[in-house]
Write an enzyme that holds these catalytic residues in place. Structure first.
Site, PDB file in Angstrom:
ATOM      1  N   LYS A   1       0.834  -1.204   0.000  1.00 46.61           N
ATOM      2  CA  LYS A   1       0.000   0.000   0.000  1.00 46.61           C
ATOM      3  C   LYS A   1       0.867   1.252   0.000  1.00 46.61           C
ATOM      4  O   LYS A   1       1.738   1.419   0.855  1.00 46.61           O
ATOM      5  CB  LYS A   1      -0.913   0.034   1.222  1.00 46.61           C
ATOM      6  CG  LYS A   1      -1.910   1.205   1.195  1.00 46.61           C
ATOM      7  CD  LYS A   1      -2.693   1.321   2.478  1.00 46.61           C
ATOM      8  CE  LYS A   1      -2.118   2.337   3.433  1.00 46.61           C
ATOM      9  NZ  LYS A   1      -2.110   3.731   2.955  1.00 46.61           N
TER      10      LYS A   1
ATOM     11  N   LEU B   1      -4.151   0.017   7.318  1.00 50.22           N
ATOM     12  CA  LEU B   1      -3.002   0.886   7.506  1.00 50.22           C
ATOM     13  C   LEU B   1      -3.509   2.311   7.333  1.00 50.22           C
ATOM     14  O   LEU B   1      -4.351   2.578   6.467  1.00 50.22           O
ATOM     15  CB  LEU B   1      -1.906   0.601   6.470  1.00 50.22           C
ATOM     16  CG  LEU B   1      -1.117  -0.699   6.613  1.00 50.22           C
ATOM     17  CD1 LEU B   1      -0.112  -0.826   5.473  1.00 50.22           C
ATOM     18  CD2 LEU B   1      -0.394  -0.763   7.956  1.00 50.22           C
ATOM     19  N   ASP B   2      -3.004   3.236   8.129  1.00 41.83           N
ATOM     20  CA  ASP B   2      -3.447   4.617   8.046  1.00 41.83           C
ATOM     21  C   ASP B   2      -3.204   5.200   6.660  1.00 41.83           C
ATOM     22  O   ASP B   2      -2.349   4.722   5.904  1.00 41.83           O
ATOM     23  CB  ASP B   2      -2.719   5.476   9.084  1.00 41.83           C
ATOM     24  CG  ASP B   2      -3.020   5.051  10.506  1.00 41.83           C
ATOM     25  OD1 ASP B   2      -4.105   4.505  10.728  1.00 41.83           O
ATOM     26  OD2 ASP B   2      -2.153   5.252  11.375  1.00 41.83           O
ATOM     27  N   TYR B   3      -3.906   6.265   6.365  1.00 40.22           N
ATOM     28  CA  TYR B   3      -3.815   6.972   5.082  1.00 40.22           C
ATOM     29  C   TYR B   3      -2.366   7.296   4.730  1.00 40.22           C
ATOM     30  O   TYR B   3      -1.931   7.114   3.586  1.00 40.22           O
ATOM     31  CB  TYR B   3      -4.648   8.251   5.164  1.00 40.22           C
ATOM     32  CG  TYR B   3      -4.700   9.080   3.904  1.00 40.22           C
ATOM     33  CD1 TYR B   3      -5.497   8.699   2.827  1.00 40.22           C
ATOM     34  CD2 TYR B   3      -3.976  10.266   3.806  1.00 40.22           C
ATOM     35  CE1 TYR B   3      -5.556   9.480   1.677  1.00 40.22           C
ATOM     36  CE2 TYR B   3      -4.029  11.046   2.667  1.00 40.22           C
ATOM     37  CZ  TYR B   3      -4.819  10.647   1.601  1.00 40.22           C
ATOM     38  OH  TYR B   3      -4.879  11.414   0.464  1.00 40.22           O
TER      39      TYR B   3
ATOM     40  N   THR C   1       0.358   5.879   5.993  1.00 43.64           N
ATOM     41  CA  THR C   1       1.260   4.758   6.266  1.00 43.64           C
ATOM     42  C   THR C   1       1.297   3.836   5.056  1.00 43.64           C
ATOM     43  O   THR C   1       0.271   3.518   4.465  1.00 43.64           O
ATOM     44  CB  THR C   1       0.794   3.968   7.503  1.00 43.64           C
ATOM     45  OG1 THR C   1       0.784   4.836   8.628  1.00 43.64           O
ATOM     46  CG2 THR C   1       1.722   2.796   7.786  1.00 43.64           C
TER      47      THR C   1
END
Length: 242
Positions: free
Chosen positions: A67, A101-103, A105
Site C-alpha cells: 500500500k 493501515l493509516d492513510y 502509512t
C-alpha cells in the site's frame, strides 16, 4: 447446515463480524424472510440475500498489497479518495482489507474474500509479528524506547510494542530510524505511542507481516499469496488462539 454469518463471510461479502451486524439490523433474508437471529443455520439449498443482493459462493483468494501512502484502507470512500481495492480492477471477487493501515502509512496490507481468515488474523489473542520501520523527526531517548516495550497508557488504551530498536541516528538532521514490532493492531498504535513521547513520525511503513515481506515489490504492487503462505499465516494465528 452452517451458521448464517459464516455463510455470508465465506461468500466474500464481508467479514463474519460485519455479517453478524447486518443480520441483527434486519438486512439479511433467507428464502425471502428477514432473519435477525445469529444462531440461524442454513443449507446450500437456501436462498440468502444481503441488502437485497443474492449471495454467490466465491472461491477464497488471498492477496498482499504494497500500500502506498495517500490511500485509504477500505473498499470505498465517501470523499472520493483512492482506496486499496482500486489496485485490483481486474479482480471480480469482492475482496476487502484485513485490518488497516493509516492513510499516510505504507507497506504490507492483506486483502481477501475469506471472512473467517480475516477474523482469525485480526483476533486480539494472535501473536503474528507486524514489523514497522519509523523515520522520526527528533531522536527518542533510550528511556523512551524502553517505555514503548513496557507499555504506555494513551487515551485510555494500553499500547505496547513487542520489540523496539533504534536502527540509525542522524544527529545533524535530528532524525532516527526505529524498528517497532507489534502483535496487536490498535488504531494508529505506532503513531500514538510516538506522539505520547512527543516524538514526531515523519514516515511509517509496515515491512513485515508474519513471514511476508516487501522484498521485490514497489509501492502499488500486489501479488497473490501462495497456498503455503496462507497456511503459514493460519498456523501463526491459530497456535496462539485458544
Amino acid at each position: 447446515m452452517e451458521r448464517l454469518q459464516k455463510v455470508i463471510a465465506h461468500s466474500g461479502v464481508t467479514s463474519r463480524r460485519k455479517a453478524e451486524k447486518l443480520i441483527e439490523e434486519g438486512k439479511v433474508t433467507v428464502n425471502g424472510k428477514v432473519v435477525t437471529e445469529l444462531g440461524t443455520k442454513v443449507s446450500s439449498n437456501d436462498k440468502v440475500e444481503v441488502e437485497g443482493v443474492p449471495l454467490v459462493k466465491e472461491e477464497p483468494i488471498y492477496f498482499m498489497l504494497y500500500k502506498p501512502r495517500g490511500v485509504i484502507s477500505s473498499v470505498n470512500d465517501d470523499k472520493g479518495r483512492k482506496v486499496v481495492t482500486d489496485f485490483f480492477p481486474e479482480i471480480e471477487e469482492r475482496i476487502f482489507p484485513i485490518g488497516r493501515l493509516d492513510y499516510d502509512t505504507s507497506g504490507i496490507l492483506l486483502l481477501t474474500n475469506d471472512g473467517d481468515f480475516a477474523n482469525l488474523l485480526m483476533h486480539p489473542k494472535h501473536q503474528i509479528d507486524k514489523e514497522y520501520i519509523v523515520k522520526t523527526k527528533g531522536i527518542p531517548s533510550k528511556e523512551a524506547v524502553a517505555s514503548m516495550k513496557k507499555g504506555l497508557k494513551v487515551d485510555g488504551d494500553f499500547l505496547r510494542a513487542v520489540r523496539v530498536k533504534t536502527l540509525s541516528v542522524d544527529r545533524k538532521k535530528g532524525t532516527a530510524i526505529i524498528q517497532v514490532i507489534l502483535h496487536e493492531g490498535k488504531n494508529r498504535q505506532v503513531r500514538r505511542m510516538f506522539e505520547a513521547l512527543d516524538v514526531k513520525v515523519d514516515k511509517l511503513k509496515r515491512e513485515r507481516y508474519g513471514n511476508l515481506t516487501l522484498h521485490g515489490m514497489n509501492a502499488g504492487d500486489f501479488r497473490e499469496l501462495t497456498p503455503h503462505e496462507v497456511k503459514q499465516l493460519r498456523h501463526l494465528a491459530e497456535k496462539n488462539v485458544k
